[in-house]
Design a protein around this motif. Sequence first.
Motif, PDB file in Angstrom:
ATOM      1  N   ARG A  82      48.671 -50.039   1.393  1.00 51.01           N
ATOM      2  CA  ARG A  82      47.827 -49.491   0.321  1.00 51.01           C
ATOM      3  C   ARG A  82      46.345 -49.603   0.674  1.00 51.01           C
ATOM      4  NH1 ARG A  82      50.282 -51.630  -5.464  1.00 51.01           N
ATOM      5  NH2 ARG A  82      51.631 -49.853  -5.893  1.00 51.01           N
ATOM      6  N   ARG A  83      45.976 -50.719   1.265  1.00 51.86           N
ATOM      7  CA  ARG A  83      44.570 -50.899   1.646  1.00 51.86           C
ATOM      8  C   ARG A  83      44.139 -49.804   2.619  1.00 51.86           C
ATOM      9  NH1 ARG A  83      45.175 -57.028   1.020  1.00 51.86           N
ATOM     10  NH2 ARG A  83      43.387 -57.571  -0.310  1.00 51.86           N
ATOM     11  N   ILE A  84      44.968 -49.544   3.621  1.00 53.61           N
ATOM     12  CA  ILE A  84      44.617 -48.517   4.601  1.00 53.61           C
ATOM     13  C   ILE A  84      44.512 -47.160   3.912  1.00 53.61           C
ATOM     14  CG2 ILE A  84      45.309 -47.355   6.724  1.00 53.61           C
ATOM     15  CD1 ILE A  84      46.846 -49.925   7.457  1.00 53.61           C
ATOM     16  N   ARG A  85      45.490 -46.862   3.087  1.00 48.89           N
ATOM     17  CA  ARG A  85      45.492 -45.561   2.407  1.00 48.89           C
ATOM     18  C   ARG A  85      44.266 -45.400   1.513  1.00 48.89           C
ATOM     19  NH1 ARG A  85      48.679 -44.301  -2.398  1.00 48.89           N
ATOM     20  NH2 ARG A  85      48.490 -42.069  -2.809  1.00 48.89           N
ATOM     21  N   SER A  86      43.896 -46.447   0.809  1.00 49.50           N
ATOM     22  CA  SER A  86      42.717 -46.372  -0.061  1.00 49.50           C
ATOM     23  C   SER A  86      41.445 -46.140   0.750  1.00 49.50           C
ATOM     24  CB  SER A  86      42.589 -47.657  -0.880  1.00 49.50           C
ATOM     25  OG  SER A  86      43.628 -47.762  -1.830  1.00 49.50           O
ATOM     26  N   VAL A  87      41.365 -46.805   1.887  1.00 50.97           N
ATOM     27  CA  VAL A  87      40.191 -46.614   2.745  1.00 50.97           C
ATOM     28  C   VAL A  87      40.129 -45.170   3.245  1.00 50.97           C
ATOM     29  CG1 VAL A  87      39.224 -47.226   4.992  1.00 50.97           C
ATOM     30  CG2 VAL A  87      39.936 -49.017   3.430  1.00 50.97           C
ATOM     31  N   LEU A  88      41.277 -44.624   3.654  1.00 50.90           N
ATOM     32  CA  LEU A  88      41.298 -43.237   4.119  1.00 50.90           C
ATOM     33  C   LEU A  88      40.954 -42.276   2.985  1.00 50.90           C
ATOM     34  CD1 LEU A  88      44.459 -43.257   6.423  1.00 50.90           C
ATOM     35  CD2 LEU A  88      42.056 -43.414   7.079  1.00 50.90           C
ATOM     36  N   GLN A  89      41.380 -42.590   1.770  1.00 51.29           N
ATOM     37  CA  GLN A  89      41.033 -41.750   0.617  1.00 51.29           C
ATOM     38  C   GLN A  89      39.530 -41.806   0.349  1.00 51.29           C
ATOM     39  OE1 GLN A  89      43.732 -43.631  -2.142  1.00 51.29           O
ATOM     40  NE2 GLN A  89      44.995 -41.790  -2.293  1.00 51.29           N
TER      41      GLN A  89
ATOM     42  N   SER B 159      42.397 -38.975   7.499  1.00 52.40           N
ATOM     43  CA  SER B 159      43.454 -37.983   7.680  1.00 52.40           C
ATOM     44  C   SER B 159      44.340 -37.861   6.435  1.00 52.40           C
ATOM     45  CB  SER B 159      44.316 -38.368   8.888  1.00 52.40           C
ATOM     46  OG  SER B 159      45.519 -37.652   8.891  1.00 52.40           O
ATOM     47  N   ARG B 160      44.467 -36.635   5.935  1.00 49.33           N
ATOM     48  CA  ARG B 160      45.306 -36.399   4.761  1.00 49.33           C
ATOM     49  C   ARG B 160      46.780 -36.627   5.092  1.00 49.33           C
ATOM     50  NH1 ARG B 160      44.572 -33.719   0.003  1.00 49.33           N
ATOM     51  NH2 ARG B 160      42.522 -32.997   0.701  1.00 49.33           N
ATOM     52  N   SER B 161      47.214 -36.169   6.265  1.00 50.61           N
ATOM     53  CA  SER B 161      48.628 -36.330   6.623  1.00 50.61           C
ATOM     54  C   SER B 161      48.986 -37.799   6.808  1.00 50.61           C
ATOM     55  CB  SER B 161      48.942 -35.552   7.900  1.00 50.61           C
ATOM     56  OG  SER B 161      48.222 -36.067   9.015  1.00 50.61           O
ATOM     57  N   LEU B 162      48.052 -38.579   7.350  1.00 52.36           N
ATOM     58  CA  LEU B 162      48.301 -40.007   7.512  1.00 52.36           C
ATOM     59  C   LEU B 162      48.365 -40.687   6.147  1.00 52.36           C
ATOM     60  CD1 LEU B 162      48.761 -42.345   9.395  1.00 52.36           C
ATOM     61  CD2 LEU B 162      46.279 -42.551   9.709  1.00 52.36           C
ATOM     62  N   ARG B 163      47.531 -40.252   5.224  1.00 55.17           N
ATOM     63  CA  ARG B 163      47.587 -40.801   3.869  1.00 55.17           C
ATOM     64  C   ARG B 163      48.935 -40.523   3.219  1.00 55.17           C
ATOM     65  NH1 ARG B 163      42.188 -37.847   2.502  1.00 55.17           N
ATOM     66  NH2 ARG B 163      43.224 -37.441   0.511  1.00 55.17           N
ATOM     67  N   GLU B 164      49.474 -39.341   3.469  1.00 50.94           N
ATOM     68  CA  GLU B 164      50.768 -39.002   2.891  1.00 50.94           C
ATOM     69  C   GLU B 164      51.885 -39.857   3.481  1.00 50.94           C
ATOM     70  OE1 GLU B 164      51.519 -37.054   0.279  1.00 50.94           O
ATOM     71  OE2 GLU B 164      49.335 -37.073   0.086  1.00 50.94           O
ATOM     72  N   GLU B 165      51.791 -40.154   4.767  1.00 50.71           N
ATOM     73  CA  GLU B 165      52.801 -41.009   5.378  1.00 50.71           C
ATOM     74  C   GLU B 165      52.697 -42.444   4.857  1.00 50.71           C
ATOM     75  OE1 GLU B 165      55.423 -39.852   7.705  1.00 50.71           O
ATOM     76  OE2 GLU B 165      54.629 -38.389   6.276  1.00 50.71           O
ATOM     77  N   LEU B 166      51.498 -42.895   4.603  1.00 52.93           N
ATOM     78  CA  LEU B 166      51.316 -44.221   4.006  1.00 52.93           C
ATOM     79  C   LEU B 166      51.812 -44.243   2.560  1.00 52.93           C
ATOM     80  CD1 LEU B 166      47.802 -45.017   5.491  1.00 52.93           C
ATOM     81  CD2 LEU B 166      49.874 -46.348   5.914  1.00 52.93           C
TER      82      LEU B 166
END
Length: 447
Positions: A237-244, A249-256
């Motif tokens: 979640r931390r990684i995804r929030s940082v990417l948001q 990367s949108r695709s990486l966020r979706e995989e997370l």
Amino acid sequence: MATRVRETERKYEPTDTEVGLLAGVKGVTVVGGGEDLLLEAVYHDTADLALARRGVTLRRRTGGDDAGWHLKLPLGGDSRDEIRVKDAKRVPKELADLVLGLTRGEPLAPVAHIRTKRRRWELLGRDGEVAAEVVQDDVVAQTLGESAEVMTWREVEVELVAGGSDVFDAVESRLGKPSASPPKLMRLLGDRLPKMPKPPNRITAYVRKQVAEIIRQDARVRQDGEDSVHRMRVASRRIRSVLQAYKGSRSLREELRWLGGVLGEARDLEVLHNHLAQEVDALPDELVIGNVRQRLTETFAPRQQTARAQVLEALRSKRYFTLLNRLDALAVRPAKAKRRLRKTAERVDRAWRDVDRARGTLHDVRKAAKRARYAAEALDKKKLARRMNELQKRLGVHQDSIVAREELRAIGVQSHLDGDNAYTYGLLHGREMNRAQRITESLGHRV
């Protein structure tokens, strides 16, 4: 059948090769004149040394009283977990499965052979118990594969048995400070182990820390380690929030998001079951009517087992391995990072306004606060991170109450249909409503 041993040890440079290496050291008694052992170990890894690069070793040892396969997982500091399986010609599947998060399905093969001539003593504490073992190793190590390199050295290791850190203090009065030398395999491989490049910025350093946590928890999840699913989920979640927040990367966020969803189902069921069980235990016995505890177990246990099976299936998938490979290579290079953090924090204000206009929920505020918290942590904005963390926690209790009430209603209805008394579930439902109400009142209009 695997056995697990927690090891705590330190290495030292040898200063005395005579029998009685630590004779006369205050606080310990050296037992025996030294037991001689000959140990042979073949280490296995992937072609790109995926295990060794993370400080993990997998070996087949012969000789000594612990012959067999050993998987060593670092815990930080002087400690590590060693998982042992009886001897076999091939890598045991249960050990290979535990390191799938590192190997990602790549084959394991011999990469090194280490021969150790060991002399071992026991150290007794003042109470007569074996406080530690001290060994003096003469090592001959050779890499395997297309190119072979041979190295020899001597080292001393002290491993705690029943003693504490004071044993190290006593030992170091004779042997000096611990050696900076790495474990035997890492010492042999040396320059073959690539060093992680320095992160280009603070945000990337934060992300790499979370990737390392995912890898660390991966093996623990496969072993059903306590709180491992939660820690892995939080790191993702931390990684995804940082990417948001910083336009990653949108695709990486979706995989997370996918990984977090798989982990979340197992974690949420565990938390909810434990919470409701504790709530039942807190009630006076006369208010617990019927087989409430049994029904809770019968309701949640099958779902938890299914959720765990889904987690393990996901962690064995090519999709997951591809995600890990992408995370290994991830670098975040945001332009105008402070401005983006400010915009992320402003999302919390907008979420509050939507609540006031009946167009949003407190759960939406919580999600916005969580994103702002992790984005602030990545830039080391501690004040904002603390404020968002407090808001997130309080709203988390509120959301948990909503989920608990939904479950309690469903369980109560089923209990009634089965001809049982549903009184206790209604009582628990009311307590959850009060819990949510207290949170709402404490929030006021704004935190």
